[in-house]
Design a protein around this motif. Structure first.
Motif, short mmCIF file in Angstrom:
data_model
loop_
_atom_site.label_atom_id
_atom_site.label_comp_id
_atom_site.label_asym_id
_atom_site.label_seq_id
_atom_site.Cartn_x
_atom_site.Cartn_y
_atom_site.Cartn_z
N LYS A 112 7.08 -2.74 8.16
CA LYS A 112 7.54 -1.36 8.19
C LYS A 112 7.69 -0.83 6.76
O LYS A 112 8.30 -1.48 5.91
CB LYS A 112 8.88 -1.27 8.92
CG LYS A 112 9.39 0.15 9.10
CD LYS A 112 10.68 0.18 9.92
CE LYS A 112 11.17 1.60 10.11
NZ LYS A 112 12.43 1.64 10.90
N GLY A 113 7.13 0.31 6.50
CA GLY A 113 7.24 0.92 5.19
C GLY A 113 6.20 0.47 4.19
O GLY A 113 6.21 0.91 3.04
N SER A 114 5.27 -0.40 4.60
CA SER A 114 4.23 -0.85 3.68
C SER A 114 3.40 0.33 3.22
O SER A 114 2.95 1.15 4.01
CB SER A 114 3.32 -1.88 4.35
OG SER A 114 2.20 -2.14 3.54
N GLN A 115 3.19 0.42 1.91
CA GLN A 115 2.45 1.55 1.38
C GLN A 115 0.94 1.38 1.53
O GLN A 115 0.18 2.32 1.32
CB GLN A 115 2.79 1.78 -0.09
CG GLN A 115 2.55 0.57 -0.99
CD GLN A 115 3.20 0.76 -2.35
OE1 GLN A 115 4.07 1.61 -2.53
NE2 GLN A 115 2.79 -0.03 -3.31
N GLY A 121 -0.25 -0.72 4.35
CA GLY A 121 -0.49 -1.29 5.67
C GLY A 121 -1.57 -0.54 6.42
O GLY A 121 -2.41 -1.16 7.09
N ASP A 122 -1.58 0.79 6.31
CA ASP A 122 -2.60 1.57 7.00
C ASP A 122 -3.99 1.28 6.45
O ASP A 122 -4.97 1.24 7.20
CB ASP A 122 -2.30 3.07 6.86
CG ASP A 122 -1.12 3.51 7.71
OD1 ASP A 122 -0.76 2.76 8.64
OD2 ASP A 122 -0.56 4.59 7.44
N LEU A 123 -4.08 1.07 5.15
CA LEU A 123 -5.39 0.75 4.55
C LEU A 123 -5.90 -0.57 5.09
O LEU A 123 -7.07 -0.70 5.45
CB LEU A 123 -5.25 0.67 3.03
CG LEU A 123 -6.52 0.21 2.30
CD1 LEU A 123 -7.51 1.34 2.17
CD2 LEU A 123 -6.19 -0.36 0.94
N ILE A 124 -5.02 -1.58 5.13
CA ILE A 124 -5.41 -2.89 5.65
C ILE A 124 -5.87 -2.75 7.09
O ILE A 124 -6.92 -3.26 7.48
CB ILE A 124 -4.23 -3.88 5.56
CG1 ILE A 124 -3.87 -4.13 4.09
CG2 ILE A 124 -4.58 -5.20 6.26
CD1 ILE A 124 -2.60 -4.94 3.90
#
Length: 241
Positions: A80-83, A85-88
């Motif tokens: 949660k909150g990974s800057q 995570g969406d890219l991965i």
């Protein structure tokens, strides 16, 4: 997870997010950790060759800390909150290798956290031995890791025919819940491994740093071969010492 993060081909359009924390740069004058103080062994092999299984046994027998590049990426993707995570998640979905700067930073920071915890907690058995499985998958990853994190001591290569690996993965897919444990995805992963990862194995082989072990047979048989190989190299003490 629809594709294995570290098995996918790279896209020229892959972008690293500007906000990515970057403790690692190729302009560093020296790696983050000294090879005299930290032992890193890469564990490579095709999908289904038993990297995770055999890494777990090495942890138990020799006191390694085990790091999986794929597990770290999956954890970061879901954090949660990974800057990034969406890219991965997007790269995995599109079949694109996650930028090596992200993967190497995650590995480096995980190593630092383990060493720091051992230093602060007297109850934790101290070890500076790391097994990194499923990495490096490409030559640029290998070069970047050794320039910025630590020189590797050796690479354990689990050699296994594709038909054996395919049967293992299809069986795993019956219970794993992983979207990439299906015959179409598996065969793509085989091709990617052969094209991008075998050059890494060949590179370290020329340097005399590859421990090649047949991964065919029972888990115990493969473990015995690995123990014999790893101890004959003098990299680690004999089991039990």
């Amino acid at each position: 997870m629809s594709k294995a993060a570290s098995d996918m081909p790279q896209s020229a359009e892959t972008k690293i997010p500007a906000e990515l924390p970057a403790p690692l740069t190729s302009t560093n004058t020296s790696p983050r950790f000294s090879a005299n103080e930290v032992t890193v062994i890469f564990v490579l092999g095709g999908p289904g060759s038993g990297k995770g299984t055999q890494s777990a046994k090495l942890v138990k027998d020799y006191g390694f800390s085990h790091l999986s590049a794929g597990d770290l990426l999956r954890a970061e993707q879901d954090r949660k909150g990974s800057q990034y995570g969406d890219l991965i998640r997007n790269n995995i979905r599109e079949g694109i290798i996650v930028p090596m700067e992200i993967t190497v930073t995650l590995l480096s920071n995980a190593m630092a956290a383990i060493l720091e915890k051992q230093k602060d907690d007297e109850k934790v058995q101290s070890t500076s031995r790391f097994l990194i499985d499923g990495f490096p998958r490409k030559m640029d990853q290998a070069v970047y890791f050794e320039e910025t994190v630590c020189l590797s001591a050796a690479t354990l290569f689990l050699s296994c025919p594709e038909d054996v690996m395919l049967n293992r993965l299809l069986k795993r897919g019956e219970t794993s819940g992983r979207d990439d444990d299906n015959i179409e995805s598996i065969k793509k992963r085989f091709r990617v491994f052969e094209e991008t990862s075998m050059p890494v194995v060949n590179h370290y082989e020329k340097m005399g740093k590859v421990m090649s072990v047949s991964a065919v047979g029972t888990e115990a048989e493969v473990t015995a071969r690995i123990q014999k190989e790893i101890e004959s190299r003098g990299i680690l003490p004999i089991k039990g010492n």
